[in-house]
Design a protein around this motif. Structure first.
Motif, PDB file in Angstrom:
ATOM      1  N   UNK A   1       0.844  -1.207   0.000  1.00  0.00           N
ATOM      2  CA  UNK A   1       0.000   0.000   0.000  1.00  0.00           C
ATOM      3  C   UNK A   1       0.873   1.250   0.000  1.00  0.00           C
ATOM      4  N   UNK A   2       0.519   2.218  -0.832  1.00  0.00           N
ATOM      5  CA  UNK A   2       1.279   3.459  -0.895  1.00  0.00           C
ATOM      6  C   UNK A   2       2.604   3.350  -1.621  1.00  0.00           C
ATOM      7  N   UNK A   3       2.792   2.293  -2.390  1.00  0.00           N
ATOM      8  CA  UNK A   3       4.053   2.104  -3.118  1.00  0.00           C
ATOM      9  C   UNK A   3       4.350   3.314  -4.000  1.00  0.00           C
ATOM     10  N   UNK A   4       5.654   3.574  -4.185  1.00  0.00           N
ATOM     11  CA  UNK A   4       6.102   4.702  -4.994  1.00  0.00           C
ATOM     12  C   UNK A   4       7.121   4.215  -6.014  1.00  0.00           C
ATOM     13  N   UNK A   5       7.386   5.084  -6.996  1.00  0.00           N
ATOM     14  CA  UNK A   5       8.403   4.740  -7.988  1.00  0.00           C
ATOM     15  C   UNK A   5       9.019   6.010  -8.549  1.00  0.00           C
ATOM     16  N   UNK A   6      10.189   5.831  -9.165  1.00  0.00           N
ATOM     17  CA  UNK A   6      10.873   6.931  -9.839  1.00  0.00           C
ATOM     18  C   UNK A   6      11.414   6.431 -11.169  1.00  0.00           C
ATOM     19  N   UNK A   7      11.451   7.334 -12.136  1.00  0.00           N
ATOM     20  CA  UNK A   7      11.995   7.041 -13.464  1.00  0.00           C
ATOM     21  C   UNK A   7      13.041   8.106 -13.764  1.00  0.00           C
ATOM     22  N   UNK A   8      14.261   7.671 -14.037  1.00  0.00           N
ATOM     23  CA  UNK A   8      15.383   8.582 -14.300  1.00  0.00           C
ATOM     24  C   UNK A   8      15.521   9.646 -13.215  1.00  0.00           C
ATOM     25  N   UNK A   9      15.333   9.224 -11.954  1.00  0.00           N
ATOM     26  CA  UNK A   9      15.569  10.109 -10.819  1.00  0.00           C
ATOM     27  C   UNK A   9      14.408  10.997 -10.415  1.00  0.00           C
ATOM     28  N   UNK A  10      13.298  10.947 -11.155  1.00  0.00           N
ATOM     29  CA  UNK A  10      12.136  11.776 -10.822  1.00  0.00           C
ATOM     30  C   UNK A  10      10.986  10.891 -10.359  1.00  0.00           C
TER      31      UNK A  10
END
Length: 108
Positions: free
Chosen positions: A34-43
């Protein structure tokens, strides 16, 4: 040289790659805490929007070339219908319950 998905060390990462490659959105979502996050190329990106645009609506596919950090960091060839194929790096944060709370990706 590609590592066969079944031989990936970390079970959560193995399941992530399988879900991406089989276009199993429901299975993919079940892997995330729950509440997982992600980033792509540092953003940081909006997770739901990103996975739709970069994985599921564009037939994303991962072929892992190597792994490190006990299987929670991989370098892979990633391809989708939008960008073609590129060499990418992925790093996963896996919680005690085995679900992924964060992943970061970008060009390798």
């Amino acid at each position: 040289m590609t590592i066969h998905t079944a031989r990936l060390s970390d079970p959560a990462v193995r399941a992530f790659v399988n879900a991406v490659n089989s276009h199993d959105r429901e299975g993919f979502m079940a892997l995330l805490a729950p509440g997982a996050t992600m980033a792509d190329d540092g953003s940081d990106r909006d997770l739901a929007e990103w996975i739709d645009q970069e994985i599921f609506s564009t037939h994303g596919h991962l072929e892992v070339d190597n792994e490190s950090a006990d299987g929670r960091a991989v370098v892979a060839r990633y391809r989708n219908d939008t960008w073609g194929e590129m060499r990418t790096r992925w790093r996963f944060t896996v919680e005690d319950d085995g679900r992924i709370s964060r992943f970061e990706t970008g060009q390798a």
